[in-house]
Each structure stands twice: as C-alpha cells, then as structure tokens.
Design a protein around this motif. Structure first.
Motif, PDB file in Angstrom:
ATOM      1  N   ARG A   1     -11.660  -2.550   0.557  1.00 11.84           N
ATOM      2  CA  ARG A   1     -12.214  -1.979  -1.170  1.00 11.84           C
ATOM      3  C   ARG A   1     -11.728  -1.936  -2.467  1.00 11.84           C
ATOM      4  N   VAL A   2     -12.680  -2.295  -3.084  1.00 15.63           N
ATOM      5  CA  VAL A   2     -11.589  -2.579  -4.605  1.00 15.63           C
ATOM      6  C   VAL A   2     -12.359  -1.753  -5.312  1.00 15.63           C
ATOM      7  N   ILE A   3     -11.028  -1.289  -6.616  1.00 18.91           N
ATOM      8  CA  ILE A   3     -11.161   0.436  -6.842  1.00 18.91           C
ATOM      9  C   ILE A   3     -10.716   0.127  -8.371  1.00 18.91           C
ATOM     10  N   ASP A   4     -12.034   0.175  -9.276  1.00 21.68           N
ATOM     11  CA  ASP A   4     -12.211   0.225 -10.582  1.00 21.68           C
ATOM     12  C   ASP A   4     -11.660  -1.112 -10.731  1.00 21.68           C
ATOM     13  N   ASN A   5     -12.202  -2.292  -9.663  1.00 24.44           N
ATOM     14  CA  ASN A   5     -11.362  -3.800 -10.317  1.00 24.44           C
ATOM     15  C   ASN A   5     -10.784  -3.996 -10.284  1.00 24.44           C
ATOM     16  N   HIS A   6      -9.336  -3.089  -8.505  1.00 23.42           N
ATOM     17  CA  HIS A   6      -7.792  -3.284  -8.415  1.00 23.42           C
ATOM     18  C   HIS A   6      -8.015  -3.255  -7.367  1.00 23.42           C
ATOM     19  N   ILE A   7      -6.977  -4.232  -6.639  1.00 25.27           N
ATOM     20  CA  ILE A   7      -7.166  -4.583  -5.555  1.00 25.27           C
ATOM     21  C   ILE A   7      -5.734  -3.524  -5.397  1.00 25.27           C
ATOM     22  N   PHE A   8      -5.370  -2.947  -4.529  1.00 28.29           N
ATOM     23  CA  PHE A   8      -3.950  -2.577  -4.015  1.00 28.29           C
ATOM     24  C   PHE A   8      -3.271  -3.551  -2.652  1.00 28.29           C
ATOM     25  N   ALA A   9      -1.220  -2.911  -2.638  1.00 30.54           N
ATOM     26  CA  ALA A   9      -1.002  -3.237  -2.089  1.00 30.54           C
ATOM     27  C   ALA A   9       0.270  -2.180  -1.060  1.00 30.54           C
ATOM     28  N   GLY A  10       0.549  -2.218   0.026  1.00 29.16           N
ATOM     29  CA  GLY A  10       1.904  -1.317   0.685  1.00 29.16           C
ATOM     30  C   GLY A  10       1.931  -1.586   2.111  1.00 29.16           C
ATOM     31  N   THR A  11       3.227  -0.689   2.423  1.00 29.68           N
ATOM     32  CA  THR A  11       3.557  -1.291   3.281  1.00 29.68           C
ATOM     33  C   THR A  11       3.727  -0.652   4.566  1.00 29.68           C
ATOM     34  N   LEU A  12       2.898  -1.195   6.269  1.00 31.89           N
ATOM     35  CA  LEU A  12       2.050  -0.107   7.171  1.00 31.89           C
ATOM     36  C   LEU A  12       3.715   0.056   7.940  1.00 31.89           C
ATOM     37  N   GLY A  13       3.917   0.891   8.081  1.00 30.73           N
ATOM     38  CA  GLY A  13       5.922   1.682   8.172  1.00 30.73           C
ATOM     39  C   GLY A  13       5.799   1.390   9.415  1.00 30.73           C
ATOM     40  N   ALA A  14       5.427   1.880  10.857  1.00 29.80           N
ATOM     41  CA  ALA A  14       5.310   1.693  12.267  1.00 29.80           C
ATOM     42  C   ALA A  14       4.176   1.848  12.491  1.00 29.80           C
ATOM     43  N   ILE A  15       4.075   1.585  13.862  1.00 31.05           N
ATOM     44  CA  ILE A  15       3.249   1.412  14.826  1.00 31.05           C
ATOM     45  C   ILE A  15       3.155   3.502  15.505  1.00 31.05           C
ATOM     46  N   VAL A  16       2.364   3.959  15.715  1.00 33.91           N
ATOM     47  CA  VAL A  16       2.639   5.458  16.448  1.00 33.91           C
ATOM     48  C   VAL A  16       1.547   5.925  17.043  1.00 33.91           C
ATOM     49  N   VAL A  17       1.024   7.024  18.163  1.00 34.17           N
ATOM     50  CA  VAL A  17       0.182   7.391  18.651  1.00 34.17           C
ATOM     51  C   VAL A  17      -0.583   8.099  18.918  1.00 34.17           C
ATOM     52  N   ASP A  18      -1.586   8.066  18.448  1.00 34.43           N
ATOM     53  CA  ASP A  18      -2.637   8.681  18.420  1.00 34.43           C
ATOM     54  C   ASP A  18      -2.924   9.603  19.317  1.00 34.43           C
TER      55      ASP A  18
END
Length: 455
Positions: A110-127
């Motif tokens: 989604r676009v938030i206030d006409n901005h896009i965001f980036a971060g890091t996928l930290g690790a794979i986990v198990v729900d």
C-alpha cells in the motif's frame, strides 16, 4: 563495584525520573565512554539528544547514583525504515529472491500519504497457531502507521527497490504489535513460495539466545548489508517517535549495539529495520528496529517470539551436527525446548495418519466393552503389516534414536496403556488416542528428517 544485575536493578529504580528530564532519549546499562572511546567499565548510561555543558544544575546527571557510576551518551533514536516518494528510483538491495529468507528487502504494497516504504525481512519463523511458515519483520516496516489492517499485502523486494504490485507480493500481515517491549510483525507466506531458514550472507539460523554485554554480533539488512557490532548495552529503555497517529513510544528491556568500526562505520541505517541480530554462532539475539548514528537498538528476541506467538525456523545445519555427533548445544535448556517444538510443528504436517488412526480407534472401541485380551487390529497399512503392539514398539525404537530432540520425558510408553485390564473411560480413550497420534506423527516424520541429506 556493583555487578551488572545490581546496576540493572538501580537503573530500573531511577529510569522513569531520568527519562522525564529534558533531552533524555534512553537509559541502559553498558560500557562507559571516555573521550569517545569505549572503556571496560560498566555504568548506568543516560542517552541524550545532544550533549552540552549548558544544562541547569538540577537537570544534570549525577556522576554516581546509589553507588553506580553513570555516563552520558549522545543518541537520538530514529526508526530504521526507508521511505521515499512514489516515483523514486531504486537503491540498496533490489534482488528479487526466488527463495524467501532473512536479510532481504521487503515492504508494504500500500501507498501511505503518497509514500512507499522499505525495510528488511528478518527471518523465517513458524506460526505456533497454524504450524505454517511466516516472515518476521517490524511493526513499523509492515504496518507503518495506525491505518494498517490484518491482511495488508507485502512485496519482496520493496516497492522502493523495484518490487511490483501485485507481481512481487508474497504474503500479508497476520499479526503485528507495538508494545512496551516489541516492535514486530508476522507476515504470511503465499502457497508455492519457497523459503529457507537462513539469513542471506550469514547462513543457517541455529536458534536464539539472550544478548550479553560484549557479545560479538552480525546482521544482514536491506540497506547496509552484512555488518558487525558488539552488544554494548542491555536493559535499555528508549523513547522513539513513530510519527503521525502513533507518536512517541517507550520500549523497555532493549539491546544496544555498537558498530565494530574495524568492519563498518555504522551497524545499521534506514531500511535495515526488521533485520535479526545474530551472534557468531548463528543464534538470534534481537530484532533491529531503530538507531542513533553508529549505534543500534533491538528488541530481545525472546520477547518478540513470545508476543507474536512464533518460533524461529531453524536451518538444517543443526540436523547435520546431530548426525555428526555434535550435541554440546543440547545442554542449553531453552534451545532444546525450541528445537523440540520446532521439529514437531514442521514435521507433523508431512504425515497422513488417516488409515492408522482409524485402526487405533477401532482398537479402543473394542476395549471400551470391558477387560480382556487386546484384539488384533490387523494390518496398519496397505498390503498388510504387523499388529498394533508390534507397530508401536517399532515407533518407540524410532523415538529412541532421536536423542536430545525427543528425550524420555517426551516419550511416554506407547504400549503399556493398551495392556492394562481396567476398562478405559471416554475421556481416557480420547486422551490416549491423541497421545498415540502425536507420538506416531513425531516419530515417523522426525526419522524421515534425520535420514534426509543435509541441505
């Protein structure tokens, strides 16, 4: 000189008063700095937005508090998420990974206030609720603001890093929390998406540990890649501004990381939020969420896993170590619990028990008519096979080979309950049936995993 535990206790008694002083951004227990250089002396450290001599006498930090040495360090914490206008060009790690793993770019669709965001996928986990694999990152990476919803879609790489919606979407928010200890989110993984229990550039995730002062650590993030640091503060309480709609949040019991300047000038930067912080042995100690210059702050991983109700997905190097006879790490009680739980959750899905469960149910149905010799349930699989007792003994033999993963305390006798002469109640029948199903699933699936060649 007070011990580290005593320093933490003193800090906890006075931190609210200290945090209320103008310009204070955090308080922790860590290494004292003199002339910008770290010493070996452990002190109560007060973090301020800007160090200055122009401070009123009543607001100055005393040199000692209840016999504990203090230090003042300059740190203004910022969330390490990257944000740009929607029409920006790509930067950092723009790789489209065929296999999802830790240390790679991700962000919301989604676009938030006409901005896009980036971060890091930290690790794979198990729900823990569904036993399905999922992706771990920060609340402020996935949810961003107060307008988020469960089901919001995520993209890898982030839209900043050439990710395309919907073509590069991989999952959606399952759960997210911004609490007094954790800034975290769990993302579902769409069917057909490959995953690996690894962190890019680091290798297999081997479990979790508590951070300790002086511990050498690493992380792999979307922006600064692989970087090295040292745990230089524990029990940190920090104030971080989460922006419009969320405001300033105080997070306690955090971990402070100083950059190892022999390798890198800074440990993290904007876009690295969500990275897991890993020790030299591959054990996760924290979830990175903010920074201040060369310093970084992370949630303790135990709090993250608990609040989000997930377990770390552990790489197959653990299995290889077991097969090679390396079992020293099994002395770690917390790690043993984690790996035992992980094996069950991941491996139970692989076994179809329909035919076996039906035959076991038939045995119990006959036993409910009263005492007497156990009937022979006949074959337990297509084409015939041994009777129930013989089959269960074989399962016990499989269990005995699993050593530290499924110890005796986790292996109640499977046959004795069938040989007693007292009739079983409905409740006892149901409980015993469930135990049998669980043990058969664990044993057969775990044996298959141990026999599989390491990745």
């Amino acid at each position: 000189m007070p011990t580290v535990d005593e320093l933490v206790a003193i800090k906890e008694r006075v931190e609210q008063e200290l945090l209320g002083r103008p310009g204070v951004t955090g308080v922790d227990v860590g290494y004292k700095e003199v002339g910008g250089e770290r010493t070996d002396q452990v002190a109560i450290r007060v973090h301020v937005a800007r160090k200055t001599d122009d401070v009123p006498h009543e607001e100055r930090i005393p040199e000692q508090i209840d016999g504990a040495v203090t230090d003042v360090v300059e740190r203004r914490y910022e969330l390490h998420v990257a944000t740009l206008e929607l029409d920006v060009s790509a930067q950092a790690d723009t790789t489209h990974y065929a296999t999802l793993q830790g240390g790679i770019s991700m962000g919301p669709s989604r676009v938030i206030d006409n901005h896009i965001f980036a971060g890091t996928l930290g690790a794979i986990v198990v729900d823990n609720a569904t036993h399905a694999r999922a992706a771990l990152t920060n609340f402020h990476v996935a949810a961003v603001d107060s307008g988020w919803h469960t089901g919001d879609r995520m993209v890898q790489p982030s839209r900043i890093d050439t990710g395309v919606v919907p073509g590069d979407e991989f999952g959606a928010i399952l759960r997210a929390t911004l609490s007094g200890n954790v800034d975290g989110a769990v993302i579902s993984i769409d069917a057909g998406k490959a995953t690996s229990c690894t962190v890019a550039g680091i290798g297999d995730v081997r479990g979790s540990k508590a951070a300790a002062l002086g511990m050498a650590v690493r992380k792999r993030g979307r922006t600064t890649g692989l970087s090295y640091g040292t745990v230089d503060g524990i029990a940190a309480t920090v104030n971080v501004d989460y922006g419009d709609g969320l405001g300033v949040h105080t997070l306690a019991n955090q971990v402070s990381i100083a950059a190892d300047t022999a390798h890198n000038a800074i440990f993290s930067d904007h876009g690295d939020s969500g990275s897991v912080i890993v020790d030299s042995g591959g054990y996760v100690v924290g979830l990175l969420f903010a920074g201040a210059g060369a310093s970084t702050v992370a949630n303790p991983i135990s709090a993250v896993l608990s609040e989000l109700n997930v377990s770390l997905c552990v790489g197959k190097s653990i299995i290889k170590d077991i097969k090679d006879g390396r079992k020293d790490f099994l002395k770690d009680k917390d790690f043993r619990k984690e790996i035992q739980k992980e094996l069950r959750k991941e491996l139970q899905k692989e076994l179809a028990l329909d035919k076996r469960v039906k035959d076991i149910r038939d045995v119990f149905k006959d036993r409910e008519h009263g005492p007497g010799p156990d009937p022979d349930p006949g074959p337990l699989g297509p084409g015939g096979g041994p009777g129930l007792e013989q089959r269960l003994r074989a399962v016990e033999d499989q269990l005995s080979r699993l050593g530290g993963f499924v110890g005796p305390e986790l292996r109640p006798d499977l046959v004795a309950p069938l040989t007693g002469q007292e009739p079983l109640t409905d409740a006892e029948t149901g409980q015993l049936r469930a135990e049998l199903e669980q043990q058969v699933a664990d044993a057969v699936a775990a044996k298959a995993e141990f026999d599989a060649p390491p990745a």
